[in-house]
Design a protein around this motif. Structure first.
Motif, short mmCIF file in Angstrom:
data_model
loop_
_atom_site.label_atom_id
_atom_site.label_comp_id
_atom_site.label_asym_id
_atom_site.label_seq_id
_atom_site.Cartn_x
_atom_site.Cartn_y
_atom_site.Cartn_z
N VAL A 76 0.90 -1.15 -0.24
CA VAL A 76 0.21 -0.07 0.03
C VAL A 76 0.91 1.25 0.04
O VAL A 76 1.82 1.38 0.82
CB VAL A 76 -1.07 0.00 1.22
N ARG A 77 0.80 1.98 -1.06
CA ARG A 77 1.48 3.32 -1.03
C ARG A 77 0.74 4.49 -0.65
O ARG A 77 -0.30 4.77 -0.70
CB ARG A 77 2.09 3.24 -2.53
N SER A 78 1.56 5.44 -0.06
CA SER A 78 0.99 7.00 0.11
C SER A 78 0.97 7.47 -1.12
O SER A 78 -0.11 8.67 -1.00
CB SER A 78 1.84 7.53 1.06
N SER A 79 1.37 7.52 -2.31
CA SER A 79 1.11 8.30 -3.21
C SER A 79 1.27 7.45 -4.68
O SER A 79 1.89 6.16 -4.48
CB SER A 79 2.23 9.27 -3.37
N TYR A 80 0.91 7.87 -5.77
CA TYR A 80 0.87 7.01 -6.97
C TYR A 80 2.19 6.75 -7.33
O TYR A 80 2.97 7.57 -7.51
CB TYR A 80 0.32 8.11 -7.99
N GLY A 81 2.54 5.44 -7.20
CA GLY A 81 3.96 4.68 -7.34
C GLY A 81 5.07 5.14 -6.44
O GLY A 81 6.10 5.01 -6.73
N GLY A 82 4.55 5.74 -5.22
CA GLY A 82 5.63 6.15 -4.17
C GLY A 82 6.01 4.88 -3.29
O GLY A 82 5.86 3.87 -3.80
N THR A 83 6.57 5.42 -2.32
CA THR A 83 6.91 4.09 -1.37
C THR A 83 5.97 3.62 -0.47
O THR A 83 4.87 4.30 -0.19
CB THR A 83 7.98 4.80 -0.24
N SER A 84 6.10 2.32 -0.22
CA SER A 84 4.78 1.68 0.58
C SER A 84 5.27 1.99 2.07
O SER A 84 6.28 2.21 2.38
CB SER A 84 5.10 0.09 0.26
N SER A 105 -1.59 3.60 -16.18
CA SER A 105 -1.07 3.11 -15.02
C SER A 105 -1.63 1.89 -14.74
O SER A 105 -2.57 1.44 -15.12
CB SER A 105 -1.59 4.27 -13.81
N GLU A 106 -1.03 1.25 -13.60
CA GLU A 106 -1.35 -0.11 -13.37
C GLU A 106 -1.71 0.08 -11.42
O GLU A 106 -1.60 -1.00 -10.93
CB GLU A 106 -0.35 -1.17 -13.36
N TYR A 107 -2.15 1.15 -11.24
CA TYR A 107 -2.30 1.54 -9.82
C TYR A 107 -3.89 1.98 -9.68
O TYR A 107 -4.35 2.57 -10.41
CB TYR A 107 -1.58 2.39 -9.26
#
Length: 129
Positions: A76-84, A105-107
């Motif tokens: 689960v990431r805090s931003s689109y493609g960010g760190t989990s 995107s794949e998110y």
């Protein structure tokens, strides 16, 4: 006969005049080769880095639905493609708020239930049928 005339002309031409043309040709070829290699590397790294999962993908019709996770762990990431910041495990659920598939995107954005209980982004393609 034409070839011999061209050879004689090029032999009589000073070397300094011919060199810039040859160097310019190398620069053009080198530039296009660099561009091709760069594009190839981007395609390879992008496809590997953003490859979605092999399971069910969240569709636009799934917005607002609570889907079950089939992956062993799903970041689960805090931003689109960010760190989990947390992980959902198999059997936990995720409510889809927004699907970004139309932008390549794949998110998906939504609410992660289970041990996370927070909003975030997860990689699409890891939900059970």
């Amino acid at each position: 006969m034409v070839a011999s005339a061209l050879r004689q002309q090029s032999e009589s031409t000073p070397r300094e005049i011919r060199r810039p043309r040859r160097m310019a040709r190398r620069a053009v070829l080198g530039g296009s080769l660099t561009a091709v290699l760069t594009a190839l590397m981007l395609a390879v790294t992008q496809s590997a880095a953003y490859a979605g999962g092999p399971y069910r993908w969240a569709q636009y019709s799934d917005v607002g639905k609570r889907l079950t996770v089939c992956a062993q762990t799903l970041d689960v990431r805090s931003s689109y493609g960010g760190t989990s910041f947390a992980h959902l495990t198999s059997g936990q659920t995720f409510t889809v708020y927004q699907n970004y598939a139309e932008f390549g995107s794949e998110y998906v954005r939504g609410f992660a239930w289970g041990n996370v209980n927070a909003e975030g982004y997860v990689q699409n393609g890891w939900f059970c049928w």
